[in-house]
Structures are given as structure tokens and as C-alpha cells.
Design a protein around this motif. Structure first.
Motif: not given
Length: 249
Positions: A192, A137, A233-234, A200, A52-53, A204, A156, A133, A198
Motif C-alpha cells: 500500500l 476499508l 480507493w473507495s 489506488w 485513501l479516498s 493496482w 493489497l 467500500y 489516494r
């Protein structure tokens, strides 16, 4: 909650203790202050949270002048390590409090509220990421996977300020909270996606309703605009915390 599930969650909160002193996982010690740390996280939750990051493949240093476990701030572009604020004893005490707690619900609350762990990055190769974070997660994914949910089932979810769900809430601020869950319970949410990446900004942007007043509040407008650009995300979750701190919002 069964004893085995409690132990699994506790181990998960402790799984990246080695990153706070810059040790690679292979060289990490197995205990800290008498408690087991650096355990492997089951159900692939750690790898999924990392995706995710961080990109796949062999990492390469992205900021040549920064080779420490201390995070770089997207707000200032500077290291979050402040020798006046983060004294060695203060950091050690803060880490000790985080890792030696043996109640997983209390651990979740302490991770959400910790300033000390916010100073560390998820990877020295990606210094804008956040260990705080990333860990939240990992725990949120693990708790969902443990209940039989798959990544593609997850959302989310935006909750009201003060509403936290143990092990599912990944951000808690004065204005709203965010969690990873399979049900939104009527709250604003977005999927998600089919796989961890990645994403985010994508998640959002797709929220059914946003917690920021980007039309009338200039600070919310700036925060929202930047959150629509961040992929990791983080990094994004830490950016919300840093932005609120920097502008007292």
C-alpha cells in the motif's frame, strides 16, 4: 475472538450510520433501532481510510449540482438513487439489516453483498466515493492495526473468487476478491505504501499479477485501463462493482 474485539468490529461497521441520512457526525444520533451507532473508531483507522479516498484539508464541494448523500456513478455520471428501486421502506430495511446484526463475521458478509449501502457516498463533497467500500476499508485497517501491523506493512492482495477473509476482504466479486492484509499467502499483491493517500492506481499498477484479462477481453481492457487512472480507493472498488453490474461481467 474476544468479546472486546467483536464489539470493536461491530462498532466499526456501524460508525458511519449518520452518512446514510445526510447527518453531520456532530449532530448524529447515538442509536439506531436500539443499537449504538456513530462510535469513534480506534487506532486512527477511520482517518487513514478517509485519506485513501479524500484529500487532506477543509473539503469543498466538487460537484455543485449534487448535495445529497447518494453516490454519483462513474459509469453513468448519475445519482445511484433510484426511487423505483430504492424505496424509503426498502432503504430503511436494508440499513436496519446491516446495522442491527450482532455477529461481526455476518456483518462483514452483509456489507460485502449489500446493494443498498452502495447507493451512498463517503462524503457529499466527494460524491463519487463509496460509503460501502470506505467502511470495509476502515474495518480492514482496524483489524490489521489491532493485530499490531502498521500501515506500511500492509498489502493489497488478490484472492480467488469465493475466498474471503473476515474483516480483511474489501471486495468480493464473481471473478476475484481483494483484501488488505500483512501477508499475501502466495497470492498476487502490492504494498500500500508508507502512508495512506489516494494511491489506488499506484497499488493496482504494481500488483505482481492482475486478475483481469486486459489483453484478450475488451471489457476487462476497459475496466483495467480505468482502474489505472482512479486515485480514490473507495471510488475504485465501487467502480469494479458498478462495471460488473452494468456490463453483466
Amino acid at each position: 475472538m474476544t468479546a472486546s474485539r467483536e464489539r470493536m468490529l461491530i462498532d466499526c461497521y456501524r460508525h458511519d450510520a449518520h452518512k446514510m441520512n445526510g447527518q453531520p457526525h456532530k449532530a448524529a444520533t447515538e442509536t439506531f433501532a436500539g443499537v449504538p451507532v456513530n462510535q469513534t473508531v480506534p487506532h486512527g483507522a477511520d482517518g487513514d481510510a478517509s485519506a485513501l479516498s479524500r484529500p487532506d484539508g477543509k473539503p469543498s464541494q466538487t460537484v455543485e449540482t449534487h448535495e445529497t448523500p447518494y453516490r454519483l456513478s462513474l459509469i453513468e455520471g448519475k445519482s445511484r438513487y433510484d426511487p423505483d428501486t430504492f424505496t424509503r421502506r426498502g432503504v430503511e430495511n436494508g440499513i436496519r439489516n446491516l446495522l442491527t446484526e450482532d455477529d461481526p463475521v455476518a456483518m462483514h458478509r452483509e456489507w460485502l453483498e449489500s446493494d443498498v449501502v452502495s447507493a451512498f457516498n463517503e462524503s457529499v463533497y466527494y460524491p463519487y466515493t463509496s460509503l460501502k467500500y470506505h467502511t470495509l476499508l476502515v474495518v480492514a485497517l482496524l483489524d490489521n492495526y489491532r493485530d499490531g501491523h502498521e500501515f506500511a506493512d500492509l498489502l493489497l492482495v488478490v484472492d480467488r473468487a469465493g475466498e474471503t477473509v473476515p474483516h480483511r476482504t474489501v471486495y468480493a466479486g464473481e471473478n476475484f476478491a481483494l483484501r488488505i492484509d500483512e501477508s499475501a499467502d502466495g497470492q498476487p499483491s502490492s504494498h500500500l505504501g508508507s502512508r495512506p493517500w489516494r494511491s489506488w492506481a499506484s497499488a493496482w499498477n504494481r500488483l505482481t499479477a492482475h486478475p483481469l484479462d486486459a489483453v484478450h477481453d475488451k471489457y476487462d481492457m476497459v475496466l483495467d485501463a480505468n482502474l489505472r487512472r482512479i486515485g480514490a480507493w473507495s471510488t475504485a472498488l465501487q467502480y469494479i462493482e458498478d462495471f460488473r453490474e452494468a456490463f453483466d461481467r
